[in-house]
Design a protein around this motif. Structure first.
Motif, PDB file in Angstrom:
ATOM      1  N   THR A 405       0.836  -1.200   0.000  1.00 16.90           N
ATOM      2  CA  THR A 405       0.000   0.000   0.000  1.00 16.90           C
ATOM      3  C   THR A 405       0.869   1.248   0.000  1.00 16.90           C
ATOM      4  O   THR A 405       1.980   1.249   0.551  1.00 16.90           O
ATOM      5  CB  THR A 405      -0.929   0.043   1.228  1.00 16.90           C
ATOM      6  OG1 THR A 405      -0.134  -0.009   2.415  1.00 16.90           O
ATOM      7  CG2 THR A 405      -1.899  -1.129   1.223  1.00 16.90           C
ATOM      8  N   SER A 408      -2.341   4.426   1.949  1.00 17.13           N
ATOM      9  CA  SER A 408      -3.591   3.685   2.122  1.00 17.13           C
ATOM     10  C   SER A 408      -4.179   3.153   0.815  1.00 17.13           C
ATOM     11  O   SER A 408      -5.216   2.489   0.834  1.00 17.13           O
ATOM     12  CB  SER A 408      -4.656   4.535   2.845  1.00 17.13           C
ATOM     13  OG  SER A 408      -4.185   4.928   4.104  1.00 17.13           O
ATOM     14  N   GLU A 409      -3.543   3.419  -0.311  1.00 18.24           N
ATOM     15  CA  GLU A 409      -4.013   2.881  -1.583  1.00 18.24           C
ATOM     16  C   GLU A 409      -3.320   1.546  -1.849  1.00 18.24           C
ATOM     17  O   GLU A 409      -2.093   1.453  -1.822  1.00 18.24           O
ATOM     18  CB  GLU A 409      -3.712   3.850  -2.722  1.00 18.24           C
ATOM     19  CG  GLU A 409      -4.140   3.333  -4.083  1.00 18.24           C
ATOM     20  CD  GLU A 409      -3.722   4.251  -5.216  1.00 18.24           C
ATOM     21  OE1 GLU A 409      -3.915   3.874  -6.391  1.00 18.24           O
ATOM     22  OE2 GLU A 409      -3.199   5.348  -4.917  1.00 18.24           O
ATOM     23  N   ILE A 410      -4.120   0.496  -2.120  1.00 22.53           N
ATOM     24  CA  ILE A 410      -3.558  -0.830  -2.372  1.00 22.53           C
ATOM     25  C   ILE A 410      -2.962  -0.853  -3.774  1.00 22.53           C
ATOM     26  O   ILE A 410      -3.659  -0.630  -4.765  1.00 22.53           O
ATOM     27  CB  ILE A 410      -4.632  -1.921  -2.224  1.00 22.53           C
ATOM     28  CG1 ILE A 410      -5.172  -1.927  -0.788  1.00 22.53           C
ATOM     29  CG2 ILE A 410      -4.058  -3.282  -2.592  1.00 22.53           C
ATOM     30  CD1 ILE A 410      -6.309  -2.910  -0.574  1.00 22.53           C
TER      31      ILE A 410
END
Length: 474
Positions: A405, A408-410
């Motif tokens: 990540t 917080s973005e996968i």
């Protein structure tokens, strides 16, 4: 007014920059007015190397048993004899706000004949505010404090096995009772052979005290909005400098120097304790279904099982070493005796661990000073999460999961399932991490390893010692 502290190499080796920065930026004494009294040659050389003011001082040979504790009394007396007003603070006193206003008001009292409590400014203990704590005190140089420190030194010579704090406290009680026209006879634990003969005091006085909530001295300190400093008073196994520093870090009061531009040091400490970047900002933490960075043995399969707790700590240390990361110690929740959250120090030797990996206290993430960036609710921009579990498929033994990540973005996910011998579980897990190029630059590696079978492995597989073995995944 000048200020000083006293130390040997046990503190100076990794707090030299911190103490001078804290005294300058927080307390308000720059290096023009603050100096270190060193009682060993290594401390003197290190201070001189970085350009800090330092005085080499040796205790009176044969009379003073504890050099660190008693040298402060000798130096205090010598400063008073030379007419210097001064402020003393020990190396394990962590200042979070400046006491300058208190010290200025104390100095003004000396010029006002209507005021008492104008010669000596003491701190007490949070659980006993009238028992002097000699980790912090301020002194006006006059005939009153000259007589006081002379009597203290005389008693230190006569009773070298007596705690210096007891002698200072008992002598002060004598001065206070004499001031109030009350008879006082020395007592308590003077060693050897009991208390000395009570002397006649010519210049009695009453001392001024910091509030016990301003200078907080206790084994379990409770800070308040009024707190200026915390003095860590520790018992086994944390009574040595390394343990006191860990408690200060857990309390969030450890100073941690910003930078060290004059140092040519390289390695994990080169960027300072809190402010790190690049290769010095790579951490590893435990990740569980209960809460990030908390281990609980109140779970099926490991209830009351201390061995799994110890095994988990050993595994984290080994993975930190293998991946060259700083280990953030997990909080430990145990069901033994009174259930509660405990620190890791009862189960491992911090000094031994520090020889293998660099590590941080359990509250490191919640301490905003540890963050690279000031804003946001999570201090790490890039995170790799990895987990090892029992596979749900009865024909397969393990499943390995990884996720990358960024803010917080996968970015990516990978999953493996395999049928391999139990002794290769950890090898397979570590090897799976090598398939992730993002791991090298990721700031945080989150590790979830709650596969109960690996707790029964009696050795560290080769992946954690030398290299990975070849493992085939379905």
């Amino acid at each position: 007014m000048i200020a000083f502290t006293i130390s040997d190499y046990s503190y100076v080796r990794d707090m030299l920059h911190e103490i001078f920065q804290m005294m300058d930026e927080t307390v308000g004494f720059s290096s023009k007015h603050f100096f270190l009294v060193a009682i060993d040659q290594k401390s003197v050389e290190l201070a001189c190397q970085h350009g800090y003011p330092v005085v080499m001082w040796k205790a009176y040979e044969g009379n003073l048993k504890d050099a660190v504790a008693n040298t402060k009394i000798i130096v205090s007396y010598e400063l008073v004899m030379r007419g210097f007003d001064f402020f003393f603070t020990e190396m394990d006193v962590w200042w979070i706000r400046s006491p300058k206003e208190n010290l200025v008001e104390f100095q003004k009292r000396h010029d006002d004949e209507e005021h008492d409590e104008k010669h000596l400014y003491l701190s007490g203990h949070q659980n006993n505010p009238h028992a002097p704590n000699i980790g912090v005190y301020a002194v006006k140089a006059d005939k009153y404090t000259e007589e006081y420190f002379k009597i203290v030194i005389d008693f230190l010579k006569q009773k070298p096995e007596t705690h210096d704090q007891w002698i200072m406290a008992e002598v002060y009680r004598l001065f206070q009772h004499t001031y109030d026209n009350q008879e006082y006879k020395l007592g308590g634990t003077f060693k050897p052979d009991g208390p000395p003969e009570t002397p006649s005091v010519q210049n009695p006085f009453k001392a001024k005290y910091f509030s016990p909530h301003e200078v907080v001295a206790d084994e379990r300190p409770m800070p308040t909005h009024a707190t200026l400093a915390i003095h860590t008073l520790n018992s086994t196994p944390l009574q040595m400098p390394h343990g006191k520093k860990m408690v200060a870090k857990e309390l969030g009061v450890y100073h941690g120097f910003r930078s060290n531009p004059s140092s040519q040091e390289v390695g994990p400490n080169a960027a300072g304790y809190y402010e790190r970047s690049g290769q010095y900002r790579k951490y590893i933490m435990l990740d569980t279904s209960t809460r990030t960075n908390m281990y609980s043995n109140v779970q099926p399969g490991r209830y009351h099982d201390k061995m799994t707790t110890q095994w988990t700590m050993a595994l984290l240390i080994a993975l930190a070493r293998k991946t060259d990361r700083i280990l953030v110690l997990p909080q430990v929740f145990q069901a033994d005796m009174d259930a509660g959250t405990y620190f890791s120090w009862p189960m491992m030797d911090y000094l031994k661990v520090s020889e293998m990996v660099d590590f941080r206290e359990t509250n490191f993430v919640s301490n905003r000073r540890a963050w690279k960036h000031g804003g946001g609710g999570w201090p790490f921009e890039s995170v790799v999460t990895t987990a090892l579990f029992d596979a749900n498929d009865p024909e397969e033994k393990i499943s390995i999961y990884t996720q990358v990540t960024q803010r917080s973005e996968i970015l990516s996910k990978k999953a493996w399932r395999g049928t391999i011998h139990d002794s290769f579980f950890l090898d397979a897990w570590v090897c799976s991490l090598l398939t992730m190029p993002e791991l090298e630059s990721a700031e945080l590696l989150l590790v979830n390893h709650f596969l109960y079978k690996i707790h029964n492995v009696q050795f560290f597989p080769c992946a954690l010692q030398q290299h990975c073995v070849s493992v085939h995944f379905n």
